[in-house]
Design a protein around this motif. Structure first.
Motif, PDB file in Angstrom:
ATOM      1  N   PHE A  42      -1.568   7.066   6.940  1.00  0.00           N
ATOM      2  CA  PHE A  42      -1.642   6.316   5.692  1.00  0.00           C
ATOM      3  C   PHE A  42      -0.555   5.250   5.634  1.00  0.00           C
ATOM      4  O   PHE A  42       0.530   5.416   6.179  1.00  0.00           O
ATOM      5  N   TYR A  43      -0.879   4.185   4.925  1.00  0.00           N
ATOM      6  CA  TYR A  43       0.084   3.142   4.589  1.00  0.00           C
ATOM      7  C   TYR A  43       0.166   3.110   3.073  1.00  0.00           C
ATOM      8  O   TYR A  43      -0.844   2.849   2.399  1.00  0.00           O
ATOM      9  N   VAL A  69       2.788   8.777   7.720  1.00  0.00           N
ATOM     10  CA  VAL A  69       2.801   7.846   6.594  1.00  0.00           C
ATOM     11  C   VAL A  69       3.890   6.789   6.783  1.00  0.00           C
ATOM     12  O   VAL A  69       5.011   7.104   7.155  1.00  0.00           O
ATOM     13  N   THR A  70       3.524   5.545   6.511  1.00  0.00           N
ATOM     14  CA  THR A  70       4.496   4.457   6.436  1.00  0.00           C
ATOM     15  C   THR A  70       4.351   3.795   5.074  1.00  0.00           C
ATOM     16  O   THR A  70       3.305   3.910   4.428  1.00  0.00           O
ATOM     17  N   THR A  71       5.390   3.119   4.635  1.00  0.00           N
ATOM     18  CA  THR A  71       5.351   2.406   3.360  1.00  0.00           C
ATOM     19  C   THR A  71       5.808   0.979   3.574  1.00  0.00           C
ATOM     20  O   THR A  71       6.475   0.668   4.561  1.00  0.00           O
ATOM     21  N   PRO A  78      -6.851  -6.082   8.043  1.00  0.00           N
ATOM     22  CA  PRO A  78      -6.840  -4.615   8.100  1.00  0.00           C
ATOM     23  C   PRO A  78      -5.434  -4.044   8.290  1.00  0.00           C
ATOM     24  O   PRO A  78      -4.596  -4.636   8.939  1.00  0.00           O
ATOM     25  N   TYR A  79      -5.225  -2.885   7.711  1.00  0.00           N
ATOM     26  CA  TYR A  79      -3.976  -2.149   7.873  1.00  0.00           C
ATOM     27  C   TYR A  79      -4.072  -1.297   9.139  1.00  0.00           C
ATOM     28  O   TYR A  79      -5.154  -0.879   9.531  1.00  0.00           O
ATOM     29  N   GLN A  80      -2.929  -1.018   9.733  1.00  0.00           N
ATOM     30  CA  GLN A  80      -2.878  -0.173  10.923  1.00  0.00           C
ATOM     31  C   GLN A  80      -2.719   1.289  10.504  1.00  0.00           C
ATOM     32  O   GLN A  80      -1.730   1.937  10.813  1.00  0.00           O
ATOM     33  N   ALA A  81      -3.705   1.781   9.767  1.00  0.00           N
ATOM     34  CA  ALA A  81      -3.711   3.164   9.281  1.00  0.00           C
ATOM     35  C   ALA A  81      -5.159   3.544   8.980  1.00  0.00           C
ATOM     36  O   ALA A  81      -6.027   2.680   8.899  1.00  0.00           O
ATOM     37  N   ILE A 106      -6.822   5.733  -3.019  1.00  0.00           N
ATOM     38  CA  ILE A 106      -6.866   5.748  -1.556  1.00  0.00           C
ATOM     39  C   ILE A 106      -7.978   4.786  -1.174  1.00  0.00           C
ATOM     40  O   ILE A 106      -9.100   4.892  -1.673  1.00  0.00           O
ATOM     41  N   ARG A 107      -7.661   3.832  -0.291  1.00  0.00           N
ATOM     42  CA  ARG A 107      -8.586   2.750   0.041  1.00  0.00           C
ATOM     43  C   ARG A 107      -8.840   2.686   1.545  1.00  0.00           C
ATOM     44  O   ARG A 107      -8.032   3.162   2.334  1.00  0.00           O
ATOM     45  N   GLN A 108      -9.957   2.054   1.894  1.00  0.00           N
ATOM     46  CA  GLN A 108     -10.253   1.812   3.301  1.00  0.00           C
ATOM     47  C   GLN A 108      -9.310   0.734   3.822  1.00  0.00           C
ATOM     48  O   GLN A 108      -9.033  -0.245   3.118  1.00  0.00           O
TER      49      GLN A 108
END
Length: 146
Positions: A42-43, A69-71, A78-81, A106-108
């Motif tokens: 998750f990001y 998890v990263t923040t 796109p996110y790398q998660a 929580i999103r795609q």
């Protein structure tokens, strides 16, 4: 007779004002066809207005559940998660500051489409600590995913 009516009216007014202070609501829903079990990384997007480090509380909860998890700040998808977590925290002053409401999405990672959303709302008489609010919201999301 007038005193009895006045007393009853005052009593009911006080009773209704007290019951209005004790509000407690916790909801969660998952988009049909979504698979939260497949999301292992998750990001967490840190809200620009977050002064209480709610992003870290969300991260801590997810890490305890075994997720990576990263923040950080909001990025262009796109996110790398596997999933992106966004949140809105609302605070209120009642002798001390407390978290009134927390909404977590929580999103795609490819298009920010919402996969799941949870909400917790507690007024001063039913208030919970920020970690308890995060726990309540995310626990309810994962319960509804099954």
């Amino acid at each position: 007779m007038f005193k009895k009516i006045l007393f009853t009216s005052l009593f009911l007014a006080v009773l209704s004002s007290l019951s209005g202070c004790a509000v407690n609501r916790a909801t969660a829903s998952v988009t049909p066809g979504s698979n939260l079990e497949a999301m292992k990384t998750f990001y967490v997007v840190k809200s620009p207005k977050d002064e209480k480090d709610v992003d870290q509380l969300i991260k801590d909860f997810l890490v305890k559940k075994g997720y990576s998890v990263t923040t950080g700040p909001e990025l262009t998808p796109p996110y790398q998660a596997d999933g992106v977590v966004t949140y809105i925290d609302k605070w209120f002053w009642d002798i001390t500051m407390y978290m009134l409401e927390l909404t977590i999405n929580i999103r795609q990672p490819t298009n920010n489409f919402p996969v799941a959303v949870g909400n917790s709302f507690h007024t001063s008489l039913t208030r919970k600590s920020p970690p308890e609010m995060v726990d309540e919201v995310l626990t309810n999301i994962y319960k509804n995913a099954k």
